[in-house]
Design a protein around this motif. Sequence first.
Motif, PDB file in Angstrom:
ATOM      1  N   LYS A  17      37.911  37.397  46.304  1.00 50.16           N
ATOM      2  CA  LYS A  17      38.654  38.753  46.483  1.00 50.16           C
ATOM      3  C   LYS A  17      39.913  38.739  45.618  1.00 50.16           C
ATOM      4  CE  LYS A  17      36.222  40.667  49.786  1.00 50.16           C
ATOM      5  NZ  LYS A  17      35.512  41.905  49.292  1.00 50.16           N
ATOM      6  N   LEU A  18      39.879  37.833  44.635  1.00 48.22           N
ATOM      7  CA  LEU A  18      40.781  37.470  43.719  1.00 48.22           C
ATOM      8  C   LEU A  18      41.199  38.689  42.901  1.00 48.22           C
ATOM      9  CD1 LEU A  18      42.874  35.678  42.330  1.00 48.22           C
ATOM     10  CD2 LEU A  18      40.799  34.754  41.059  1.00 48.22           C
ATOM     11  N   THR A  19      42.130  39.272  42.457  1.00 51.52           N
ATOM     12  CA  THR A  19      42.446  40.194  41.448  1.00 51.52           C
ATOM     13  C   THR A  19      43.497  39.672  40.539  1.00 51.52           C
ATOM     14  OG1 THR A  19      44.205  41.311  42.688  1.00 51.52           O
ATOM     15  CG2 THR A  19      42.046  42.156  42.924  1.00 51.52           C
ATOM     16  N   LEU A  20      43.276  39.929  38.989  1.00 52.96           N
ATOM     17  CA  LEU A  20      44.281  39.250  38.087  1.00 52.96           C
ATOM     18  C   LEU A  20      44.819  40.409  37.275  1.00 52.96           C
ATOM     19  CD1 LEU A  20      42.238  36.369  37.058  1.00 52.96           C
ATOM     20  CD2 LEU A  20      44.149  36.240  38.588  1.00 52.96           C
ATOM     21  N   ALA A  21      46.302  40.274  36.949  1.00 53.21           N
ATOM     22  CA  ALA A  21      46.861  41.275  36.209  1.00 53.21           C
ATOM     23  C   ALA A  21      46.234  41.001  34.678  1.00 53.21           C
ATOM     24  CB  ALA A  21      48.296  41.287  35.853  1.00 53.21           C
ATOM     25  N   GLY A  22      46.002  42.219  33.948  1.00 54.55           N
ATOM     26  CA  GLY A  22      45.423  42.222  32.752  1.00 54.55           C
ATOM     27  C   GLY A  22      44.073  41.854  32.524  1.00 54.55           C
ATOM     28  N   CYS A  23      43.157  42.013  33.672  1.00 55.16           N
ATOM     29  CA  CYS A  23      41.595  41.402  33.556  1.00 55.16           C
ATOM     30  C   CYS A  23      40.995  42.592  34.449  1.00 55.16           C
ATOM     31  CB  CYS A  23      41.546  40.074  34.292  1.00 55.16           C
ATOM     32  SG  CYS A  23      42.192  38.828  33.260  1.00 55.16           S
ATOM     33  N   GLN A  24      39.949  42.967  33.844  1.00 58.73           N
ATOM     34  CA  GLN A  24      38.734  43.850  34.392  1.00 58.73           C
ATOM     35  C   GLN A  24      38.131  42.870  35.296  1.00 58.73           C
ATOM     36  OE1 GLN A  24      35.871  45.428  31.962  1.00 58.73           O
ATOM     37  NE2 GLN A  24      35.034  46.812  33.471  1.00 58.73           N
ATOM     38  N   LYS A  25      37.607  43.274  36.582  1.00 60.92           N
ATOM     39  CA  LYS A  25      36.999  42.315  37.427  1.00 60.92           C
ATOM     40  C   LYS A  25      35.648  43.146  37.561  1.00 60.92           C
ATOM     41  CE  LYS A  25      36.595  40.573  42.197  1.00 60.92           C
ATOM     42  NZ  LYS A  25      37.408  40.427  43.643  1.00 60.92           N
ATOM     43  N   LEU A  26      34.365  42.120  37.530  1.00 59.98           N
ATOM     44  CA  LEU A  26      33.094  42.708  37.711  1.00 59.98           C
ATOM     45  C   LEU A  26      32.628  41.663  38.659  1.00 59.98           C
ATOM     46  CD1 LEU A  26      32.404  43.165  33.696  1.00 59.98           C
ATOM     47  CD2 LEU A  26      32.835  44.894  35.643  1.00 59.98           C
ATOM     48  N   GLU A  27      31.829  42.233  39.773  1.00 55.13           N
ATOM     49  CA  GLU A  27      31.102  41.354  40.753  1.00 55.13           C
ATOM     50  C   GLU A  27      29.774  41.765  41.305  1.00 55.13           C
ATOM     51  OE1 GLU A  27      33.417  41.214  44.399  1.00 55.13           O
ATOM     52  OE2 GLU A  27      34.637  43.098  43.534  1.00 55.13           O
ATOM     53  N   THR A  28      29.153  40.752  41.540  1.00 56.28           N
ATOM     54  CA  THR A  28      27.834  40.993  42.351  1.00 56.28           C
ATOM     55  C   THR A  28      27.945  40.135  43.599  1.00 56.28           C
ATOM     56  OG1 THR A  28      26.813  39.198  41.079  1.00 56.28           O
ATOM     57  CG2 THR A  28      26.780  41.742  40.024  1.00 56.28           C
ATOM     58  N   PRO A  29      27.025  40.189  44.354  1.00 49.47           N
ATOM     59  CA  PRO A  29      27.038  39.418  45.496  1.00 49.47           C
ATOM     60  C   PRO A  29      26.944  37.847  45.194  1.00 49.47           C
ATOM     61  CG  PRO A  29      25.610  41.251  45.878  1.00 49.47           C
ATOM     62  CD  PRO A  29      25.912  41.389  44.524  1.00 49.47           C
ATOM     63  N   ASP A  30      26.469  37.648  44.206  1.00 48.36           N
ATOM     64  CA  ASP A  30      26.489  36.107  43.907  1.00 48.36           C
ATOM     65  C   ASP A  30      27.162  35.400  42.852  1.00 48.36           C
ATOM     66  OD1 ASP A  30      24.960  37.116  41.823  1.00 48.36           O
ATOM     67  OD2 ASP A  30      23.201  35.864  42.258  1.00 48.36           O
ATOM     68  N   VAL A  32      31.375  36.534  40.714  1.00 51.46           N
ATOM     69  CA  VAL A  32      32.449  37.301  40.223  1.00 51.46           C
ATOM     70  C   VAL A  32      33.182  36.682  39.143  1.00 51.46           C
ATOM     71  CG1 VAL A  32      35.016  37.743  41.083  1.00 51.46           C
ATOM     72  CG2 VAL A  32      33.255  37.159  42.719  1.00 51.46           C
ATOM     73  N   LYS A  33      33.298  37.621  38.017  1.00 53.85           N
ATOM     74  CA  LYS A  33      33.934  37.260  36.841  1.00 53.85           C
ATOM     75  C   LYS A  33      35.037  38.320  36.300  1.00 53.85           C
ATOM     76  CE  LYS A  33      29.992  40.086  34.329  1.00 53.85           C
ATOM     77  NZ  LYS A  33      28.778  39.772  33.833  1.00 53.85           N
ATOM     78  N   PHE A  34      35.536  37.669  35.360  1.00 56.46           N
ATOM     79  CA  PHE A  34      36.787  38.505  34.702  1.00 56.46           C
ATOM     80  C   PHE A  34      36.643  38.476  33.270  1.00 56.46           C
ATOM     81  CE2 PHE A  34      38.475  36.966  38.892  1.00 56.46           C
ATOM     82  CZ  PHE A  34      39.097  38.200  39.496  1.00 56.46           C
ATOM     83  N   VAL A  35      37.181  39.751  32.632  1.00 54.38           N
ATOM     84  CA  VAL A  35      37.228  39.692  31.288  1.00 54.38           C
ATOM     85  C   VAL A  35      38.575  40.289  31.080  1.00 54.38           C
ATOM     86  CG1 VAL A  35      36.532  41.136  29.387  1.00 54.38           C
ATOM     87  CG2 VAL A  35      34.943  40.788  31.285  1.00 54.38           C
ATOM     88  N   SER A  36      39.364  39.527  30.426  1.00 51.99           N
ATOM     89  CA  SER A  36      40.644  39.521  30.008  1.00 51.99           C
ATOM     90  C   SER A  36      40.896  40.630  28.986  1.00 51.99           C
ATOM     91  CB  SER A  36      41.394  38.226  29.691  1.00 51.99           C
ATOM     92  OG  SER A  36      42.558  38.269  29.223  1.00 51.99           O
ATOM     93  N   ALA A  37      41.982  41.150  28.971  1.00 49.90           N
ATOM     94  CA  ALA A  37      42.493  42.053  27.976  1.00 49.90           C
ATOM     95  C   ALA A  37      42.878  41.370  26.628  1.00 49.90           C
ATOM     96  CB  ALA A  37      43.585  43.053  28.369  1.00 49.90           C
ATOM     97  N   TYR A  38      42.984  40.079  26.675  1.00 48.80           N
ATOM     98  CA  TYR A  38      43.680  39.256  25.792  1.00 48.80           C
ATOM     99  C   TYR A  38      42.647  38.316  25.262  1.00 48.80           C
ATOM    100  CZ  TYR A  38      47.650  41.357  27.853  1.00 48.80           C
ATOM    101  OH  TYR A  38      48.598  42.240  28.546  1.00 48.80           O
ATOM    102  N   ASP A  39      43.103  37.569  24.105  1.00 46.51           N
ATOM    103  CA  ASP A  39      42.122  36.678  23.539  1.00 46.51           C
ATOM    104  C   ASP A  39      41.571  35.703  24.463  1.00 46.51           C
ATOM    105  OD1 ASP A  39      42.546  37.828  21.175  1.00 46.51           O
ATOM    106  OD2 ASP A  39      43.863  36.475  20.282  1.00 46.51           O
ATOM    107  N   LEU A  40      42.366  34.910  25.378  1.00 40.95           N
ATOM    108  CA  LEU A  40      41.836  33.949  26.433  1.00 40.95           C
ATOM    109  C   LEU A  40      41.914  34.603  27.582  1.00 40.95           C
ATOM    110  CD1 LEU A  40      43.212  30.761  24.421  1.00 40.95           C
ATOM    111  CD2 LEU A  40      40.825  31.577  24.374  1.00 40.95           C
ATOM    112  N   GLY A  41      41.335  33.866  28.671  1.00 45.57           N
ATOM    113  CA  GLY A  41      41.775  34.310  29.959  1.00 45.57           C
ATOM    114  C   GLY A  41      40.702  34.960  30.503  1.00 45.57           C
ATOM    115  N   SER A  42      39.307  34.978  29.862  1.00 49.59           N
ATOM    116  CA  SER A  42      37.981  35.475  30.483  1.00 49.59           C
ATOM    117  C   SER A  42      37.419  34.353  31.472  1.00 49.59           C
ATOM    118  CB  SER A  42      37.071  36.004  29.662  1.00 49.59           C
ATOM    119  OG  SER A  42      37.793  37.328  28.990  1.00 49.59           O
ATOM    120  N   TYR A  43      36.919  34.496  32.711  1.00 52.43           N
ATOM    121  CA  TYR A  43      36.249  33.439  33.278  1.00 52.43           C
ATOM    122  C   TYR A  43      35.491  33.869  34.532  1.00 52.43           C
ATOM    123  CZ  TYR A  43      39.952  33.402  36.972  1.00 52.43           C
ATOM    124  OH  TYR A  43      40.745  33.746  38.057  1.00 52.43           O
ATOM    125  N   ILE A  44      34.852  33.053  34.956  1.00 50.79           N
ATOM    126  CA  ILE A  44      33.725  33.414  36.166  1.00 50.79           C
ATOM    127  C   ILE A  44      34.514  32.491  37.107  1.00 50.79           C
ATOM    128  CG2 ILE A  44      31.446  32.869  36.994  1.00 50.79           C
ATOM    129  CD1 ILE A  44      30.245  33.531  34.580  1.00 50.79           C
TER     130      ILE A  44
END
Length: 262
Positions: A17-30, A32-44
């Motif tokens: 259920k995490l939300t992060l400033a500056g990140c787009q959250k994408l999720e499926t039932p199995d 959860v991943k984030f895409v950062s608006a910056y060079d680093l910070g994207s992760y599953i």
Amino acid sequence: MSTNKLLKAYNHHERIKLTLAGCQKLETPDLVKFVSAYDLGSYISYSDIQVEALEERIKAEIKFYQQLNVSFKWHTLSTDAPSSLGENLIRQGFVAEESTALMVLDLDDVALNDTSELMEKPEDICVEVYDKEGIKDAISVQKKVWGGDCITQESHLLRLKEESPEQIRIYVIYQDDQPVSSAWLMCHLDSPFGSIWAGNTLVKYRGRGFYSALLSKRIQDAKTQGLKYLSIHASKMSQPIVAKYGFECIARSISYAYSHQA
């Protein structure tokens, strides 16, 4: 709360259920991943993938981030399924980072006047900083301890303090008119968990109880703030220290990094 229930709560609030400033959250039932608006910070942040589908899912995530031309990390706990996740990630080009102990403290078990072993009043030496100058002081300690320029870390703290100041509290200890120790406390919206990071001290000033003072201060502030739990990804060095305060290990944590240039 039992370890299993605590781990379930941690996964729910801090990974799913995490939300992060500056990140787009994408999720499926199995996953959860984030895409950062910056060079680093994207992760599953979380995955629970069927073993028969694991190899193709990893390939799909690599392709997804490659198309965005960004590097990313896959955060895992030792309790994640399937148990072969880590070895599969390495086989497909990920690099394993250092393993840490995910330790959690139930703040209901801590009295406000019983959080410091070595410092009677940690608030007397732990200065909470709010502006750019103070954050640069905090990062200067990290630079001297770990080497490198820490530009990414500094940018992250500055951005977070500006965009979501309620989610982070940063502390510096000053001695001899210079910053010598620093740490921070983070929390996410609608989560009963807070997390503590850094807690590093310049070599010359170690052995004076500064780590314990910063730890005590963050425990006090987390409790005053109304948080229920406090977590730390503890290194081998810090694990026995935080254990004295009541932190208990609920899993091993390890992140796997994938570079889009690989």
